[in-house]
Design a protein around this motif. Structure first.
Motif, PDB file in Angstrom:
ATOM      1  N   THR A   3     -21.776 -80.658  35.197  1.00 33.22           N
ATOM      2  CA  THR A   3     -23.039 -80.969  35.874  1.00 33.22           C
ATOM      3  C   THR A   3     -22.933 -80.706  37.364  1.00 33.22           C
ATOM      4  N   GLY A   4     -21.818 -80.161  37.776  1.00 31.18           N
ATOM      5  CA  GLY A   4     -21.597 -79.943  39.197  1.00 31.18           C
ATOM      6  C   GLY A   4     -22.628 -79.022  39.831  1.00 31.18           C
ATOM      7  N   HIS A   5     -23.226 -78.174  39.031  1.00 28.20           N
ATOM      8  CA  HIS A   5     -24.182 -77.209  39.581  1.00 28.20           C
ATOM      9  C   HIS A   5     -25.537 -77.828  39.856  1.00 28.20           C
ATOM     10  N   LEU A   6     -25.760 -79.037  39.318  1.00 24.27           N
ATOM     11  CA  LEU A   6     -27.125 -79.562  39.355  1.00 24.27           C
ATOM     12  C   LEU A   6     -27.488 -80.062  40.740  1.00 24.27           C
ATOM     13  N   GLY A  14     -35.411 -80.646  35.644  1.00 23.36           N
ATOM     14  CA  GLY A  14     -35.080 -81.136  34.305  1.00 23.36           C
ATOM     15  C   GLY A  14     -36.217 -81.973  33.746  1.00 23.36           C
ATOM     16  N   ALA A  15     -36.821 -82.783  34.619  1.00 26.00           N
ATOM     17  CA  ALA A  15     -37.949 -83.598  34.172  1.00 26.00           C
ATOM     18  C   ALA A  15     -39.107 -82.708  33.759  1.00 26.00           C
ATOM     19  N   GLY A  16     -39.305 -81.626  34.489  1.00 21.57           N
ATOM     20  CA  GLY A  16     -40.373 -80.688  34.146  1.00 21.57           C
ATOM     21  C   GLY A  16     -40.145 -80.040  32.794  1.00 21.57           C
ATOM     22  N   PRO A 253     -26.477 -65.101  29.950  1.00 19.95           N
ATOM     23  CA  PRO A 253     -27.485 -66.160  30.120  1.00 19.95           C
ATOM     24  C   PRO A 253     -27.100 -67.190  31.180  1.00 19.95           C
ATOM     25  N   ALA A 254     -25.866 -67.652  31.154  1.00 21.53           N
ATOM     26  CA  ALA A 254     -25.475 -68.756  32.035  1.00 21.53           C
ATOM     27  C   ALA A 254     -25.498 -68.330  33.504  1.00 21.53           C
ATOM     28  N   ARG A 255     -24.968 -67.165  33.798  1.00 23.24           N
ATOM     29  CA  ARG A 255     -24.974 -66.721  35.201  1.00 23.24           C
ATOM     30  C   ARG A 255     -26.399 -66.531  35.708  1.00 23.24           C
ATOM     31  N   LEU A 256     -27.264 -66.042  34.821  1.00 22.14           N
ATOM     32  CA  LEU A 256     -28.659 -65.791  35.215  1.00 22.14           C
ATOM     33  C   LEU A 256     -29.382 -67.105  35.518  1.00 22.14           C
ATOM     34  N   VAL A 257     -29.276 -68.044  34.586  1.00 24.76           N
ATOM     35  CA  VAL A 257     -29.982 -69.324  34.749  1.00 24.76           C
ATOM     36  C   VAL A 257     -29.421 -70.092  35.947  1.00 24.76           C
ATOM     37  N   ARG A 258     -28.118 -70.053  36.117  1.00 21.23           N
ATOM     38  CA  ARG A 258     -27.505 -70.758  37.253  1.00 21.23           C
ATOM     39  C   ARG A 258     -27.932 -70.133  38.578  1.00 21.23           C
ATOM     40  N   ALA A 259     -27.916 -68.795  38.640  1.00 26.98           N
ATOM     41  CA  ALA A 259     -28.260 -68.110  39.893  1.00 26.98           C
ATOM     42  C   ALA A 259     -29.697 -68.405  40.318  1.00 26.98           C
ATOM     43  N   LEU A 260     -30.568 -68.673  39.340  1.00 28.62           N
ATOM     44  CA  LEU A 260     -31.989 -68.900  39.641  1.00 28.62           C
ATOM     45  C   LEU A 260     -32.322 -70.389  39.753  1.00 28.62           C
ATOM     46  N   GLY A 261     -31.305 -71.254  39.813  1.00 29.74           N
ATOM     47  CA  GLY A 261     -31.562 -72.681  39.982  1.00 29.74           C
ATOM     48  C   GLY A 261     -32.205 -73.317  38.768  1.00 29.74           C
ATOM     49  N   SER A 262     -31.817 -72.858  37.578  1.00 27.02           N
ATOM     50  CA  SER A 262     -32.340 -73.400  36.315  1.00 27.02           C
ATOM     51  C   SER A 262     -33.870 -73.402  36.269  1.00 27.02           C
ATOM     52  N   PRO A 263     -34.482 -72.234  36.063  1.00 28.17           N
ATOM     53  CA  PRO A 263     -35.949 -72.194  35.948  1.00 28.17           C
ATOM     54  C   PRO A 263     -36.429 -73.119  34.826  1.00 28.17           C
ATOM     55  N   PRO A 264     -37.518 -73.859  35.045  1.00 34.99           N
ATOM     56  CA  PRO A 264     -38.004 -74.768  33.996  1.00 34.99           C
ATOM     57  C   PRO A 264     -38.306 -74.056  32.678  1.00 34.99           C
ATOM     58  N   LEU A 265     -38.786 -72.820  32.784  1.00 40.06           N
ATOM     59  CA  LEU A 265     -39.168 -72.100  31.571  1.00 40.06           C
ATOM     60  C   LEU A 265     -38.592 -70.689  31.585  1.00 40.06           C
ATOM     61  N   THR A 266     -37.922 -70.339  30.489  1.00 37.11           N
ATOM     62  CA  THR A 266     -37.473 -68.962  30.274  1.00 37.11           C
ATOM     63  C   THR A 266     -38.257 -68.402  29.095  1.00 37.11           C
ATOM     64  N   VAL A 267     -38.836 -67.246  29.259  1.00 36.71           N
ATOM     65  CA  VAL A 267     -39.635 -66.629  28.198  1.00 36.71           C
ATOM     66  C   VAL A 267     -38.888 -65.400  27.686  1.00 36.71           C
ATOM     67  N   ALA A 268     -38.684 -65.346  26.379  1.00 34.56           N
ATOM     68  CA  ALA A 268     -37.965 -64.225  25.774  1.00 34.56           C
ATOM     69  C   ALA A 268     -38.820 -62.966  25.806  1.00 34.56           C
ATOM     70  N   VAL A 305     -29.866 -76.224  32.001  1.00 27.73           N
ATOM     71  CA  VAL A 305     -31.093 -76.580  31.285  1.00 27.73           C
ATOM     72  C   VAL A 305     -32.198 -75.583  31.640  1.00 27.73           C
ATOM     73  N   THR A 306     -32.777 -74.960  30.631  1.00 25.65           N
ATOM     74  CA  THR A 306     -34.034 -74.220  30.762  1.00 25.65           C
ATOM     75  C   THR A 306     -34.681 -74.216  29.380  1.00 25.65           C
ATOM     76  N   LYS A 307     -35.973 -74.347  29.337  1.00 28.96           N
ATOM     77  CA  LYS A 307     -36.687 -74.287  28.054  1.00 28.96           C
ATOM     78  C   LYS A 307     -36.891 -72.819  27.699  1.00 28.96           C
ATOM     79  N   VAL A 308     -36.433 -72.397  26.527  1.00 25.54           N
ATOM     80  CA  VAL A 308     -36.588 -70.998  26.116  1.00 25.54           C
ATOM     81  C   VAL A 308     -37.774 -70.894  25.160  1.00 25.54           C
TER      82      VAL A 308
END
Ligand SMILES: [Zn+2]
Ligand SMILES: [Zn+2]
Length: 319
Positions: A3-6, A14-16, A253-268, A305-308
Motif C-alpha cells: 500500500t506504499g504507493h497509495l 478508492g472511495a470513488g 497493467p500495474a505500471r500503467l495504473v500506478r503511473a496514472l495514480g490509480s484512475p477510478p475507472l479503466t475501460v477495456a 485499485v481501479t474499476k475495470v
C-alpha cells in the motif's frame, strides 16, 4: 499487499471506485456514478469497436481511432496479417454508426484498424480536423486529405480548443510475442495512395488525454504499451486501455495504473476480433474477456485499485 504507493488522492479515489462499482453493476449501458464528486453531467463514451471511441460532453464531440469498416485482414487460414489485403473501406458501415459531426478526430497511429476510415469521415464532416503524427499525416495526404484539415503533432502538446483540450502523449505500440513491432515504418514523404493494409505503417504512436473543461479527463490508448515516463503527472478520471496481449511487456497493467495514480475507472478497449460486423448477433462473442480479467488480476496483485469496465459496442455510458 503493498500500500506504499497509495497517496491521499489515491485513497480518495478508492472511495470513488466503490461508487463506480455500484453504478456499473446494472448493465453496460448504465450511467456509472462520476469518478469524483464533480459538478456537471459527466462525459459520454461510446465504444465503436476495435480501439475506436466517441466522446462527448457539454455539446462537444470528438472521435478517437474510429474504425468501422472491419475489413478482412488475415492471410487465409491463419491469424497473421495479410499485408497485401486490399484496403476495402466501407463508408456505409461508417455512416451507419457515426451520425453526429465530431470537431476533432484523434489518431493514435497509422495502422489500418485506426486510420483507414478517417479520410472518409473528414469528407463527411467538413468542419472536423484530425490530430495525428507526421507519418500518418502523409498517409492522409496521399488519401486526398488537405493539409489544413490536419493538426500534425510531435508529442507533448497540450492543445486548447476553448473548453476542450487535448494533451498529446508520446507512446509506444504493442509488440508480438517475440518483441517485434507489427507493420512498423515511418513515412518522411507523401507515398502513393494506399491500396493495401500493409501500406498503412505505424509511424509515431501517441495517446491522447481529452479534458472537457477540466471537468472530466479521459486518457485513451490505441495500442497495448506506453512510455512510462511520459505518463508522469497525468491523473485521468478514466483510462481507456488497450487489451491485446501484453506478454512481451513487463508488468503492463500495474505500471500503467500506478503511473496514472490509480484512475477510478479503466475501460477495456481493442479486445474484439476487428472483423465481425457491428450489427451481427455474433459480435458480443468475439469480445475477449481474458484481457480484462488478467488486467484486473495483475492490478489487484500489485495492491492497486481501479474499476475495470468492459463496454458493449455502440452503447453509450456516462462517466
Ligand atoms: Zn497498430
Ligand atoms: Zn490496432
Amino acid at each position: 499487499m503493498c500500500t506504499g504507493h497509495l497517496s491521499r488522492r489515491g485513497l480518495l479515489r478508492g472511495a470513488g471506485v466503490a461508487a463506480l462499482t455500484a453504478g456499473l453493476a446494472g448493465s453496460a449501458a448504465a450511467d456509472p456514478v462520476p469518478a469524483r464528486p464533480l459538478s456537471g453531467p459527466g462525459a459520454t463514451l461510446r465504444w465503436l469497436g476495435v480501439a475506436g471511441w466517441e466522446l462527448s460532453m457539454n455539446g462537444r464531440r470528438v472521435l478517437f481511432d474510429p474504425y468501422l469498416s472491419r475489413m478482412e485482414y488475415r492471410l487465409p487460414g491463419t491469424s497473421s496479417i495479410d499485408e497485401r489485403a486490399p484496403l476495402a473501406v466501407r463508408p456505409d458501415l461508417v455512416d451507419r454508426t457515426i451520425t453526429e459531426a465530431p470537431e476533432l478526430i484523434m489518431v493514435s497511429h497509422g495502422h489500418w484498424d485506426h486510420a483507414a476510415d478517417v479520410p472518409h469521415l473528414l469528407t463527411r464532416f467538413p468542419a472536423a480536423r484530425v490530430v495525428c503524427g507526421r507519418s500518418t499525416a502523409f498517409l492522409f495526404e496521399a488519401s486526398g486529405v488537405p493539409r489544413k484539415r490536419m493538426i500534425v503533432v510531435r508529442g507533448g502538446e497540450n492543445l486548447d480548443f476553448g473548453g476542450l483540450s487535448v494533451q498529446v502523449v508520446p507512446s509506444l505500440h504493442s509488440m508480438t510475442g517475440d518483441h517485434a513491432y507489427l507493420l512498423p515504418g515511418e513515412l518522411t514523404d507523401r507515398p502513393r495512395r494506399p491500396r493495401t493494409l500493409g501500406e498503412l505503417v505505424e509511424g509515431e504512436t501517441f495517446a491522447f488525454q481529452v479534458s472537457f473543461g477540466g471537468a472530466r479527463e479521459v486518457l485513451l490508448f490505441g495500442a497495448t504499451n506506453y512510455a512510462e515516463r511520459e505518463l508522469s503527472g497525468l491523473t485521468p478520471d478514466v483510462l481507456v486501455a488497450s487489451m491485446t496481449s501484453w506478454k512481451p511487456i513487463h508488468a503492463y497493467p500495474a505500471r500503467l495504473v500506478r503511473a496514472l495514480g490509480s484512475p477510478p475507472l479503466t475501460v477495456a478497449s481493442h479486445h474484439d476480433d476487428m472483423i465481425t460486423p457491428l450489427d451481427s448477433p455474433d459480435l458480443p462473442a468475439t469480445v475477449g474477456t481474458a484481457g480484462p480479467a488478467a488486467f484486473r488480476a495483475e492490478v489487484a496483485a500489485a495492491g492497486l485499485v481501479t474499476k475495470v469496465h468492459e463496454p458493449a459496442h455502440r452503447k453509450p455510458f456516462v462517466v
